[in-house]
Design an enzyme around this catalytic site. Sequence first.
Site, mmCIF file in Angstrom:
data_model
loop_
_atom_site.group_PDB
_atom_site.id
_atom_site.type_symbol
_atom_site.label_atom_id
_atom_site.label_comp_id
_atom_site.label_asym_id
_atom_site.label_seq_id
_atom_site.Cartn_x
_atom_site.Cartn_y
_atom_site.Cartn_z
ATOM 1 N N ASP A 29 0.746 -1.160 0.157
ATOM 2 C CA ASP A 29 -0.286 -0.329 -0.001
ATOM 3 C C ASP A 29 0.795 1.258 -0.434
ATOM 4 O OD1 ASP A 29 -1.715 1.508 0.348
ATOM 5 O OD2 ASP A 29 -2.511 1.670 2.781
ATOM 6 N N LYS A 63 1.779 8.102 0.114
ATOM 7 C CA LYS A 63 2.260 8.293 1.982
ATOM 8 C C LYS A 63 3.851 8.323 2.278
ATOM 9 C CE LYS A 63 -0.556 3.561 3.189
ATOM 10 N NZ LYS A 63 -0.747 4.818 4.102
ATOM 11 N N ASP A 96 0.151 -5.404 4.555
ATOM 12 C CA ASP A 96 -1.546 -4.860 4.426
ATOM 13 C C ASP A 96 -2.650 -5.964 3.762
ATOM 14 O OD1 ASP A 96 -2.794 -2.821 4.661
ATOM 15 O OD2 ASP A 96 -2.944 -1.552 2.741
ATOM 16 N N ASP A 109 -5.753 6.607 -0.862
ATOM 17 C CA ASP A 109 -4.988 5.657 0.154
ATOM 18 C C ASP A 109 -5.866 5.074 1.091
ATOM 19 O OD1 ASP A 109 -3.120 4.543 1.981
ATOM 20 O OD2 ASP A 109 -2.545 5.871 2.774
ATOM 21 N N GLU A 158 -7.862 2.174 0.648
ATOM 22 C CA GLU A 158 -8.291 1.376 -0.255
ATOM 23 C C GLU A 158 -9.245 0.320 -0.118
ATOM 24 O OE1 GLU A 158 -5.560 1.360 1.391
ATOM 25 O OE2 GLU A 158 -4.653 -0.181 1.500
ATOM 26 N N ARG A 172 -11.418 -0.925 2.290
ATOM 27 C CA ARG A 172 -12.429 -0.757 2.376
ATOM 28 C C ARG A 172 -12.778 -0.864 0.613
ATOM 29 N NH1 ARG A 172 -12.849 5.554 4.907
ATOM 30 N NH2 ARG A 172 -10.506 4.784 5.954
HETATM 31 N N1 BES Z 1 -3.337 0.159 5.139
HETATM 32 C C1 BES Z 1 -3.502 1.398 5.700
HETATM 33 C C2 BES Z 1 -3.715 1.314 7.205
HETATM 34 C C3 BES Z 1 -2.057 0.980 8.306
HETATM 35 C C4 BES Z 1 -1.690 2.508 8.613
HETATM 36 C C5 BES Z 1 -1.755 0.303 8.498
HETATM 37 C C6 BES Z 1 -0.494 1.938 10.074
HETATM 38 C C7 BES Z 1 -1.225 -0.275 9.268
HETATM 39 C C8 BES Z 1 -0.828 0.972 10.000
HETATM 40 C C9 BES Z 1 -5.071 2.277 4.979
HETATM 41 O O1 BES Z 1 -4.737 1.780 3.766
HETATM 42 C C10 BES Z 1 -5.181 3.377 5.358
HETATM 43 O O2 BES Z 1 -4.572 3.764 4.414
HETATM 44 N N2 BES Z 1 -6.239 3.951 5.513
HETATM 45 C C11 BES Z 1 -5.628 5.385 5.628
HETATM 46 C C12 BES Z 1 -6.977 5.954 5.804
HETATM 47 C C13 BES Z 1 -7.025 7.573 5.550
HETATM 48 C C14 BES Z 1 -7.067 7.949 3.783
HETATM 49 C C15 BES Z 1 -8.618 7.881 5.743
HETATM 50 C C16 BES Z 1 -4.827 5.480 7.070
HETATM 51 O O3 BES Z 1 -5.380 5.733 8.390
HETATM 52 O O4 BES Z 1 -4.277 6.651 7.386
HETATM 53 ZN ZN ZN Z 2 -4.338 -0.567 3.092
HETATM 54 MN MN MN Z 3 -4.395 2.543 2.032
#
Ligand code: BES
Ligand code: ZN
Ligand code: MN
Length: 494
Positions: A265, A272, A283, A342, A344, A346
């Site tokens: 991811d 990111k 992920d 990001d 993704e 859901r």
């Molecule tokens: N895979 C990440 C979530 C994640 C964050 C897993 C830290 C492990 C450690 C997910 O896909 C993500 O990027 N979520 C975003 C959502 C936001 C853009 C609404 C997040 O949590 O920042």
């Molecule tokens: Zn993710």
């Molecule tokens: Mn993500």
Amino acid sequence: MVYTHSSLPAVDADVVVVPWFEDDNASALGGLDAATGGELQRALGTKELSGRLYELFIAPVRDASWKARRIAFIGAGRAGGFTGDLARKVAAAGGLAMKQRRVARAALVVRTGAGNVAEAEISQAIAEGLTLSEFNVASYKTSDVPPGQAPSWIVIGGKADCATAVSRGRLLGECSNLAREMANEPGNTLTPREFARRSEAVVAGTGLSFEVLDEKQIEALGMGLLLGVARGSEEPPRLLVIRHEPEGAPAHPLLGLVGKGVTFDTGGISIKPAEGMERMKDDMAGGAAVVCAMRAIAALKAPIKVIGIVPTTENMPGGRAIKPGDILKSAEGKTVEVINTDAEGRLILGDGLWYARRLGATHLVDIATLTGAIVTALGKITSGLFGTHEQWNETVRRVANRAGDRVWPLPLFDEYRDQIKSDIADLLNTGGRPAGSITAALFLKEFAGGLPWVHLDIAGTAWAEESKPYLPKGPSGVAVRTLAELAFTSGEWS
Ligand code: BES
Ligand code: ZN
Ligand code: MN
């Protein structure tokens, strides 16, 4: 792993590991003080051994009639507070300590503390803990001293015959380790196609049916959310479909397990920051948990039908990647305005949940490294639990607690739903910063079709950032045992 009821002097191992309680005295278990030539009594007197959790004290055996040459006492806390969960952790800590010391043959004594917990439950947990301690994180090291081979284990039973419990624990531990291996694998080797290949190997020989849908089949099903996320990558997406259909199982209930399988991811166009991005190789930990739980479900012969669904893809910022503002259409028909590429997980789970329902699932659990916000809320210890049906929530919660996966419920109040309202589509894919884990779960709820559904957010628990005595830094294998054990509790569902 061998299970025996032989007497301690007769146990043929290099080291006998004895869980030691704070309230034990030198005569606990009988004969240990004499075997150590008084070392036990002495260490208790100086508090070199006190029974504090995970404390280690190793004494040579002086008694020539013993086969083992050393006794390793491992602190197990107060006898009255000893649970299956602590038994698992103490066994894992003992196992890691023996592995670190390059012990070749070790034995561990089953003790039940004050007897509040059945010996079978403790024995299973011990077998799980010892097996978890065998996992090797540094599988790619070539120049370093090779990591210690885990010892071969003898489990020394107490009063009851718990051989079945021990082999069940062994199997659940092995399946957890398989999931850890997958989550540990870097993004350059574990692409969606490779994830599919390895998953096929994991389920091979268990009687499970295994099917991989390619991008054309995914398109034919209309899975616009999964395809949308995959657009940014050169690697095509896959959808894994694993079925456990034991002979004579009733048509209902049908448990549907859905796991997030993002093999890397980057965040996509909403990229990111570089710092810590390497962690995003795990992920797919939710997807791995589903695949490896399915293996356990088949091997342990769960009496009900179960299907495992894993949408798998990379999230990359390629030239054809989805952009903020793009609108995607899910297989279910709902439209989604993508605010942040990001978010993704859901998206792909939305199509995955729909497919589990289409295949007849009556009860759903999805599992995903979904939000950074859950790490803020619950830290690295506890997974977030969300759900719409109180009884189903409670069932999953109870099973998880027993399996050693800490979970805690968070609310899905309707008022939060406003945050994911779009002006031009049915849903937004993000609800902003406040309550980020809750709005993510509310997004998923839209695809659960009103069925009993639980969502587990394992973003904080899938990877240990710091070593603990019972868990090294790295992938934890979270939820494999919970998902597997859940398939054995259908008598309590409704
Ligand atoms: N895979 C990440 C979530 C994640 C964050 C897993 C830290 C492990 C450690 C997910 O896909 C993500 O990027 N979520 C975003 C959502 C936001 C853009 C609404 C997040 O949590 O920042
Ligand atoms: Zn993710
Ligand atoms: Mn993500």
